[in-house]
Design a protein around this motif. Structure first.
Motif, PDB file in Angstrom:
ATOM      1  N   SER A 102       0.817  -1.215   0.017  1.00  0.00           N
ATOM      2  CA  SER A 102       0.173  -0.014  -0.078  1.00  0.00           C
ATOM      3  C   SER A 102       0.742   1.196  -0.044  1.00  0.00           C
ATOM      4  O   SER A 102       1.984   1.266   0.049  1.00  0.00           O
ATOM      5  CB  SER A 102      -0.940  -0.023   1.176  1.00  0.00           C
ATOM      6  N   ASN A 125      -3.930   1.702  -3.344  1.00  0.00           N
ATOM      7  CA  ASN A 125      -4.813   1.189  -2.049  1.00  0.00           C
ATOM      8  C   ASN A 125      -6.214   0.517  -2.222  1.00  0.00           C
ATOM      9  O   ASN A 125      -6.651  -0.156  -1.273  1.00  0.00           O
ATOM     10  CB  ASN A 125      -4.488   2.037  -1.195  1.00  0.00           C
ATOM     11  N   GLN A 129      -5.989  -3.084  -5.182  1.00  0.00           N
ATOM     12  CA  GLN A 129      -6.686  -4.245  -4.223  1.00  0.00           C
ATOM     13  C   GLN A 129      -7.887  -4.945  -4.947  1.00  0.00           C
ATOM     14  O   GLN A 129      -7.866  -6.202  -5.008  1.00  0.00           O
ATOM     15  CB  GLN A 129      -6.852  -3.718  -2.842  1.00  0.00           C
ATOM     16  N   TYR A 166      -5.203   8.179   2.929  1.00  0.00           N
ATOM     17  CA  TYR A 166      -4.570   7.093   3.341  1.00  0.00           C
ATOM     18  C   TYR A 166      -5.750   6.242   4.458  1.00  0.00           C
ATOM     19  O   TYR A 166      -6.106   5.028   3.955  1.00  0.00           O
ATOM     20  CB  TYR A 166      -3.296   6.772   4.135  1.00  0.00           C
ATOM     21  N   SER A 169      -8.475   5.405   2.370  1.00  0.00           N
ATOM     22  CA  SER A 169      -8.291   3.722   1.354  1.00  0.00           C
ATOM     23  C   SER A 169      -8.423   2.668   2.427  1.00  0.00           C
ATOM     24  O   SER A 169      -8.783   1.737   1.875  1.00  0.00           O
ATOM     25  CB  SER A 169      -7.013   3.962   0.876  1.00  0.00           C
ATOM     26  N   LYS A 170      -8.307   2.793   3.620  1.00  0.00           N
ATOM     27  CA  LYS A 170      -8.347   1.769   4.535  1.00  0.00           C
ATOM     28  C   LYS A 170      -9.811   1.546   4.903  1.00  0.00           C
ATOM     29  O   LYS A 170     -10.092   0.278   5.215  1.00  0.00           O
ATOM     30  CB  LYS A 170      -7.444   1.721   5.752  1.00  0.00           C
ATOM     31  N   THR A 173     -10.812  -0.546   2.019  1.00  0.00           N
ATOM     32  CA  THR A 173     -10.090  -1.849   2.402  1.00  0.00           C
ATOM     33  C   THR A 173     -11.128  -2.755   3.175  1.00  0.00           C
ATOM     34  O   THR A 173     -11.269  -3.806   2.862  1.00  0.00           O
ATOM     35  CB  THR A 173      -8.618  -1.925   2.828  1.00  0.00           C
TER      36      THR A 173
END
Length: 245
Positions: A102, A125, A129, A166, A169-170, A173
């Motif tokens: 990432s 990210n 994925q 960031y 993006s998580k 995820t």
């Protein structure tokens, strides 16, 4: 799972793909999986780093790994499809995939996020994925029991100031993990995400340059969870966001 004891050869004959395998947690996971009997496929953007991991696996007596040089920032959907097809042709199946690579970007006030950095983080990210998972699932389903593992962060469950793209993006995820896990709940594919926590890695050093990394867990310290999710003992574990610490 938190008191999981790693057994020798618990990953024997498994074929496992690790992204971001050239450094940090990905590197340690690749070495650990190989030491436990797996054939590891090393994916990363820096060939020299992948070659170092390759050499170390062989020096430790592991099965010869495969190397896939690929930059997630520039790779296309077709790259991932071709990669998955090649894995299926060469190995017949894929038993596990650790999607670890990432991009951090920069820590900055929300209104100062540079558009190009936002786009790059979304590409690496989130989009990469998604495309990786989409391409790999048919090959993972060729295994009797397979494990797909995403990598999240504490800022992926609770937003944090200055972590902007960031963090977002998580969150994505974790959503991706849960959607795919629910969709494949009645199959032999389990899907989970690991939050490694504060770990001594190059990415962590970029985020916290003044931090004493000797006070943090090492990548090796958190490997029990990474092994558990690839081992047969985790076959009933799916749709979970799990902290390694």
């Amino acid at each position: 799972m938190f008191d999981y004891t790693i057994k020798d050869n618990c990953l024997i004959n498994k074929v496992i793909l690790v992204t971001g395998a050239g450094s940090g947690i990905g590197r340690q996971a690749a070495l650990t999986y190989a030491n436990l009997g797996a054939t590891v496929i090393l994916l990363g953007k820096t060939v020299s780093k992948l070659e170092q991991v390759y050499d170390e696996i062989l020096a430790n007596g592991g099965t010869e790994p495969a190397i896939i040089p690929l930059d997630l920032k520039g790779a296309t959907q077709q790259h991932y499809i071709d990669m998955s097809n090649t894995i299926a042709q060469q190995f017949g199946r894929l038993d596990g995939a650790l999607l670890n690579a990432s991009m951090l970007g920069e820590l900055t006030p929300y209104t100062h996020i540079h558009q190009q950095i936002w786009d790059d983080i979304v590409q690496v990210n989130i989009t990469a994925q998604h495309l990786l998972a989409q391409a790999l699932i048919p090959t993972l389903l060729k295994a009797e029991s397979a494990s797909l593992v995403f990598t999240t962060s504490s800022v992926g469950s609770k937003g944090r100031a200055y972590w902007g793209a960031y963090s977002v993006s998580k969150f994505a995820t974790e959503g991706l993990t849960q959607v795919i896990a629910d969709e494949y709940d009645e199959t032999g594919l389990r899907v989970n995400a690991i939050n490694p926590g504060a770990t001594a890695t190059p990415m962590r050093a970029t985020a916290y340059p003044a931090e004493d990394q000797s006070t943090l867990a090492s990548p090796e310290d958190i490997m029990p969870l990474y092994v558990y999710l690839m081992a047969d003992e985790s076959q009933s574990t799916t749709g979970q966001i799990i902290k390694a610490q």
